[in-house]
Design a protein around this motif. Structure first.
Motif, PDB file in Angstrom:
ATOM      1  N   GLY A  17      14.184  18.341  23.205  1.00  0.00           N
ATOM      2  CA  GLY A  17      14.539  18.532  21.804  1.00  0.00           C
ATOM      3  C   GLY A  17      15.863  17.887  21.443  1.00  0.00           C
ATOM      4  N   SER A  18      16.828  17.901  22.370  1.00  0.00           N
ATOM      5  CA  SER A  18      18.133  17.290  22.108  1.00  0.00           C
ATOM      6  C   SER A  18      18.013  15.781  21.947  1.00  0.00           C
ATOM      7  N   VAL A  19      17.190  15.147  22.773  1.00  0.00           N
ATOM      8  CA  VAL A  19      16.970  13.701  22.652  1.00  0.00           C
ATOM      9  C   VAL A  19      16.202  13.389  21.368  1.00  0.00           C
ATOM     10  N   LEU A  20      15.186  14.197  21.078  1.00  0.00           N
ATOM     11  CA  LEU A  20      14.338  13.924  19.912  1.00  0.00           C
ATOM     12  C   LEU A  20      15.044  14.191  18.589  1.00  0.00           C
TER      13      LEU A  20
ATOM     14  N   PHE B 254      22.513  18.258  24.678  1.00  0.00           N
ATOM     15  CA  PHE B 254      21.897  19.263  25.538  1.00  0.00           C
ATOM     16  C   PHE B 254      22.963  20.125  26.216  1.00  0.00           C
ATOM     17  N   GLY B 255      23.992  19.490  26.763  1.00  0.00           N
ATOM     18  CA  GLY B 255      25.058  20.250  27.416  1.00  0.00           C
ATOM     19  C   GLY B 255      25.761  21.183  26.457  1.00  0.00           C
ATOM     20  N   PHE B 256      26.022  20.702  25.257  1.00  0.00           N
ATOM     21  CA  PHE B 256      26.689  21.540  24.255  1.00  0.00           C
ATOM     22  C   PHE B 256      25.818  22.732  23.870  1.00  0.00           C
TER      23      PHE B 256
ATOM     24  N   LEU C 215      14.757  24.961  29.698  1.00  0.00           N
ATOM     25  CA  LEU C 215      15.705  23.856  29.821  1.00  0.00           C
ATOM     26  C   LEU C 215      15.036  22.526  29.487  1.00  0.00           C
ATOM     27  N   GLY C 216      13.782  22.376  29.912  1.00  0.00           N
ATOM     28  CA  GLY C 216      13.070  21.149  29.584  1.00  0.00           C
ATOM     29  C   GLY C 216      12.881  20.980  28.094  1.00  0.00           C
TER      30      GLY C 216
END
Length: 310
Positions: free
Chosen positions: A86-89, A119-121, A80-81
């Motif tokens: 990765g989603s932010v980057l 991230f949620g998606f 999850l981390g």
């Protein structure tokens, strides 16, 4: 009719050279960190909780429950981390592809809300794929009437995830939209230019497969190349310690444990640095296709203009 994906495959090579030409080692290092999280070299953990009892039995029965649960929880937390970072980057990487300097702290603060939505998606997609995998395993014998629909749903989810990262995220980046608003903005283009996006999926899939194959072979060669000096150094140190009367078994474990971390770090660092160019190349293909189909959401207009002036 021009196929944008084929044109992008050529122009992206020039854009990648433009991005990396003259880059310092520090810039390559920052891009390598981005590639670690957004380049597909790391895979979030997919835990099949429905098969937990079988895993526990294979691990040795009820006595191993606490250990197995701890390992599973640690794996889920790490996965999850990685997925969140990765989603932010993904948004930070887009800024880098425009030629902007990589600033992890500043850009992370700017894009973390958009990253949470992505991230949620992606987490929802991964959970659905995990459930599909569990359902397929529970069918026992091959049953086409069950497996074929499950496989089709899995393919649709994978394509949905790819389209989101490749095209909706850049729209969010350019327009400051939410994920749902980004999809609403992208859907008319997807309907009108569906053939261009099918061509993109085929071209990107073929190129991605070839790059992944070459990258795997290169990683194996790098691992062997680094193993030789590390093994020689470890053997020399081990021999010296054994001559001082230490146990062979103890020396072997200590030397292996001490050298394992720098060895793995050397291999991973080298592989990431080499992967910067192909990962950037594949991402530029997506951005060129998006800009050609809907110009107002082009995230790299200056790069596009510089390439096409040649």
């Amino acid at each position: 009719m021009a196929w944008y994906a084929l044109r992008a495959a050529s122009e992206s090579a020039a854009a990648t050279r433009r991005l990396l030409a003259g880059s310092t080692l520090a810039t390559w290092g920052r891009l390598a960190v981005l590639v670690l999280f957004v380049g597909g070299l790391t895979t979030p953990f997919l835990i099949d909780f429905n098969r937990g009892s079988a895993v526990l039995d294979a691990a040795g029965g009820i006595e191993s429950v606490p250990t197995t649960a701890a390992i599973a929880a640690t794996g889920v937390a790490i996965g999850l981390g990685v997925l969140f970072v990765g989603s932010v980057l993904e948004f930070v990487f887009l800024d880098a592809l425009r030629g902007e300097p990589v600033r992890f702290a500043a850009d992370g603060r700017q894009w973390w809300r958009a990253g949470v939505q992505l991230f949620g998606f992606r987490l929802a997609v991964l959970v659905c794929l995990s459930l599909i995998g569990s359902a397929a395993l529970r069918t026992g014998r091959p049953r086409p009437l069950v497996l074929v629909p499950l496989a089709l749903v899995a393919v649709v989810l994978a394509v949905l995830d790819r389209l989101t990262v490749a095209f909706v995220v850049p729209i969010m980046f350019v327009d400051g939209r939410s994920l749902s608003a980004g999809w609403r903005a992208f859907l008319p283009t997807l309907r009108n230019e569906w053939h261009q996006y099918v061509a993109y999926l085929l071209v990107a899939g073929a190129l991605g497969g070839l790059i992944a194959l070459a990258g795997g072979l290169l990683a194996a060669l790098v691992a062997v190349a680094f193993a030789l000096p590390f093994s020689a150094f470890g053997a020399a140190v081990g021999t010296a310690l054994i001559e001082r009367g230490l146990s062979t078994t103890t020396v072997g474990r200590v030397v292996a444990g001490v050298l394992a971390v720098p060895y793995l770090a050397s291999v991973l660092g080298t592989v990431l640095l080499v992967h910067v160019a192909p990962v950037a190349y594949l991402r530029y293909i997506e951005l060129f296709v998006l800009g050609d189909t809907v110009g107002r959401y082009d995230p790299i207009p200056q790069v596009r203009a510089a390439i096409r002036r040649r």
